[in-house]
Motif scaffolding. Structure first.
Motif, PDB file in Angstrom:
ATOM      1  N   ILE A  77      45.171 115.975  63.882  1.00  0.00           N
ATOM      2  CA  ILE A  77      44.975 116.088  62.435  1.00  0.00           C
ATOM      3  C   ILE A  77      43.549 116.540  62.148  1.00  0.00           C
ATOM      4  O   ILE A  77      42.585 115.949  62.644  1.00  0.00           O
ATOM      5  CB  ILE A  77      45.241 114.741  61.753  1.00  0.00           C
TER       6      ILE A  77
ATOM      7  N   SER B  24      50.471 109.445  53.022  1.00  0.00           N
ATOM      8  CA  SER B  24      51.857 109.860  53.274  1.00  0.00           C
ATOM      9  C   SER B  24      51.998 110.470  54.655  1.00  0.00           C
ATOM     10  O   SER B  24      53.015 110.279  55.337  1.00  0.00           O
ATOM     11  CB  SER B  24      52.313 110.861  52.213  1.00  0.00           C
ATOM     12  N   LEU B  25      50.980 111.214  55.084  1.00  0.00           N
ATOM     13  CA  LEU B  25      51.012 111.811  56.421  1.00  0.00           C
ATOM     14  C   LEU B  25      51.079 110.722  57.486  1.00  0.00           C
ATOM     15  O   LEU B  25      51.861 110.817  58.445  1.00  0.00           O
ATOM     16  CB  LEU B  25      49.778 112.695  56.617  1.00  0.00           C
TER      17      LEU B  25
ATOM     18  N   ASP C 165      54.454 109.337  57.703  1.00  0.00           N
ATOM     19  CA  ASP C 165      55.354 110.208  58.462  1.00  0.00           C
ATOM     20  C   ASP C 165      55.190 109.987  59.968  1.00  0.00           C
ATOM     21  O   ASP C 165      56.165 110.051  60.719  1.00  0.00           O
ATOM     22  CB  ASP C 165      55.089 111.676  58.110  1.00  0.00           C
TER      23      ASP C 165
ATOM     24  N   VAL D  37      48.132 119.477  62.621  1.00  0.00           N
ATOM     25  CA  VAL D  37      48.210 119.332  61.162  1.00  0.00           C
ATOM     26  C   VAL D  37      46.882 119.836  60.620  1.00  0.00           C
ATOM     27  O   VAL D  37      45.852 119.166  60.721  1.00  0.00           O
ATOM     28  CB  VAL D  37      48.476 117.881  60.755  1.00  0.00           C
TER      29      VAL D  37
ATOM     30  N   GLY E 170      48.639 120.825  56.359  1.00  0.00           N
ATOM     31  CA  GLY E 170      48.649 119.413  56.029  1.00  0.00           C
ATOM     32  C   GLY E 170      48.522 119.116  54.550  1.00  0.00           C
ATOM     33  O   GLY E 170      48.726 117.970  54.135  1.00  0.00           O
TER      34      GLY E 170
ATOM     35  N   ASP F  30      53.220 118.546  50.963  1.00  0.00           N
ATOM     36  CA  ASP F  30      53.865 117.245  50.999  1.00  0.00           C
ATOM     37  C   ASP F  30      54.949 117.220  52.075  1.00  0.00           C
ATOM     38  O   ASP F  30      55.786 118.123  52.152  1.00  0.00           O
ATOM     39  CB  ASP F  30      54.479 116.936  49.625  1.00  0.00           C
ATOM     40  N   GLU F  31      54.921 116.216  52.908  1.00  0.00           N
ATOM     41  CA  GLU F  31      55.920 115.992  53.957  1.00  0.00           C
ATOM     42  C   GLU F  31      56.043 117.172  54.930  1.00  0.00           C
ATOM     43  O   GLU F  31      57.107 117.431  55.482  1.00  0.00           O
ATOM     44  CB  GLU F  31      57.277 115.675  53.328  1.00  0.00           C
TER      45      GLU F  31
ATOM     46  N   LEU G 217      54.892 117.500  57.915  1.00  0.00           N
ATOM     47  CA  LEU G 217      55.146 117.101  59.298  1.00  0.00           C
ATOM     48  C   LEU G 217      56.640 116.906  59.544  1.00  0.00           C
ATOM     49  O   LEU G 217      57.211 117.483  60.473  1.00  0.00           O
ATOM     50  CB  LEU G 217      54.376 115.815  59.609  1.00  0.00           C
TER      51      LEU G 217
END
Length: 457
Positions: free
Chosen positions: A54, A66-67, A70, A221, A280, A283-284, A286
């Protein structure tokens, strides 16, 4: 109240240097809720190692929590995750506060003593903040010193001083953590045999760890994604293409993305099947990249991840399900399970990452000493249309027909005859071009399909 991250008193200043894009409050956030789509991938990913790297700047974005959630989802699916993070943004920020001129900021160039002092402080604080976030999500994690490194030394007459190079990865330690459902966290720092701290590049760390652990995937990411010259998402690249973009130093991509392409190519050449680069800030991103056929980022692959193979009896339920829409639209002749099973050797399946998305059949006839092939049951899942998959299936069918010694390939179509004419070089002909058994079925069907023909020799 949002907790302050990594560096004291940095929130306002960091936001000025790394502004967060405004969001539209009237637009609902996209959610990745297709559980069935996820579950389709779980068997092939279970107990496989994913190395996730990341970019440090993402840790200051609103979507970072949120990452991490996930990542927790991946671990809950029995995927073994190793987490690595970059620190370029944090190093730059702290250097600005202290008035230090950096010799390099990404662990690739020369790291002098002043830069190393800033890097150690920034990465230490960043590690602490990341561990706090992961702990808040009740994720078992451990910072590991599993990297044996040594100084990079002198390159082209330049002493790289405190920049390190990975000599060995302690896979035993990492595997013990993974088997205990503990996520190893690896900062972009290493220590040599004398106990000297050395700055590392996080992309290099991710790839070296992935190679050593024989990981199934590396996922970068990133702060941004890769795009084509017209601004569209660059969905996939071969190793050769990735190396070429890196070699050209394509000005559309900053050094951060070019570094990822360089190391992605190395990973694939050393046995990692897939490397993904995702934006990254989406949203979402990954989960959407990993649990959908076409993804949302860029995939670098050593082999052709799109595969056409002979169909098996176990494929019949999936084929019938995929064909149903085309049969409902009268684009395909209705077929039963028994009819497909009886000629299963003539069917071929197009897969994307081991998921069937299309099919074609090649039936062979011999009449008056001539071998004629019929291209039949050509379809592509609606979600994958207009991406060249149909052309690939037709070209594959032509090659199968040639291998069988056929001189002519015919096809019947009620709705796609323009595709055969304009894109695949077929010509409209009369039903008399069909072999006698096929002509009899044609007359009985009453479909009045266009008959198309292509010479193969």
């Amino acid at each position: 109240m949002q907790r302050q991250r990594c560096l004291p008193l940095q929130s306002a200043a960091f936001a000025r240097n790394y502004p967060v894009p405004e969001t539209d409050p009237t637009k609902p956030a996209a959610r990745f809720e297709d559980l069935r789509g996820i579950l389709r991938y779980v068997p092939q990913f279970r107990q496989r190692v994913f190395v996730i790297a990341i970019d440090g700047a993402l840790m200051h974005q609103p979507g970072f929590a949120s990452l991490l959630q996930d990542v927790a989802v991946l671990q809950s699916l029995n995927i073994e995750v190793v987490l690595i993070f970059g620190a370029r943004a944090q190093v730059r920020y702290l250097a600005g506060l202290r008035g230090v001129t950096l010799s390099s900021d990404d662990g690739m160039g020369r790291t002098d003593a002043a830069t190393m002092e800033v890097a150690v402080d920034a990465i230490t604080r960043q590690t602490s903040a990341l561990m706090a976030d992961l702990t808040a999500l009740e994720m078992p994690v451990a910072v590991s010193n599993a990297l044996a490194v040594h100084p990079t030394g002198v390159i082209d007459g330049i002493d790289f001083e405190f920049t390190g190079r990975i000599e060995r990865v302690d896979t035993e330690t990492l595997q013990v953590l993974l088997k205990a459902d503990i996520i190893p966290v690896l900062p972009p720092l290493g220590y040599d045999s004398r106990g000297t701290s050395l700055r590392l590049n996080s992309d290099a760390v991710a790839v070296e760890v992935a190679i050593a652990l024989r990981a199934a995937k590396v996922i970068f990411v990133s702060e941004a994604g890769l795009s084509t010259p017209d601004g569209a998402r660059l969905a996939q690249l071969s190793v050769a293409d990735a190396r070429e973009i890196y070699r050209r130093k394509d000005p559309r991509h900053d050094i951060n993305l070019l570094s990822k392409l360089r190391y992605a190519a190395l990973a694939c050449e050393e046995g990692v099947p897939r490397v993904h680069i995702v934006d990254g800030s989406q949203d979402e991103a990954l989960l959407s990249e990993l649990f959908s056929n076409e993804g949302v980022g860029t995939m670098i692959h050593a082999d052709d991840y799109q595969q056409i193979r002979p169909a098996h009896s176990s494929d019949i339920p999936a084929l019938l399900s995929l064909m149903q829409q085309s049969m409902d639209d009268a684009a395909l002749v209705p077929r039963t399970r028994e009819e497909i099973q009886a000629r299963i050797q003539d069917f071929f399946v197009l897969e994307v990452d081991e998921n069937p998305i299309g099919s074609v059949a090649v039936h062979s006839y011999e009449e008056d000493g001539q071998k004629i092939a019929e291209l039949a049951c050509l379809f592509v899942r609606r979600s994958h249309k207009n991406r060249g998959h149909g052309q690939k299936l037709v070209a594959y069918a032509e090659e199968i027909a040639r291998q069988r010694g056929c001189e002519t390939l015919v096809a019947l179509s009620t709705q796609a005859f323009r595709f055969f004419e304009e894109k695949m070089g077929f010509q409209v002909t009369t039903p008399s071009s069909l072999p006698t058994p096929r002509r009899e079925k044609y007359d009985k069907s009453g479909r009045n399909s266009k008959v198309l023909r292509k010479a193969l020799r």
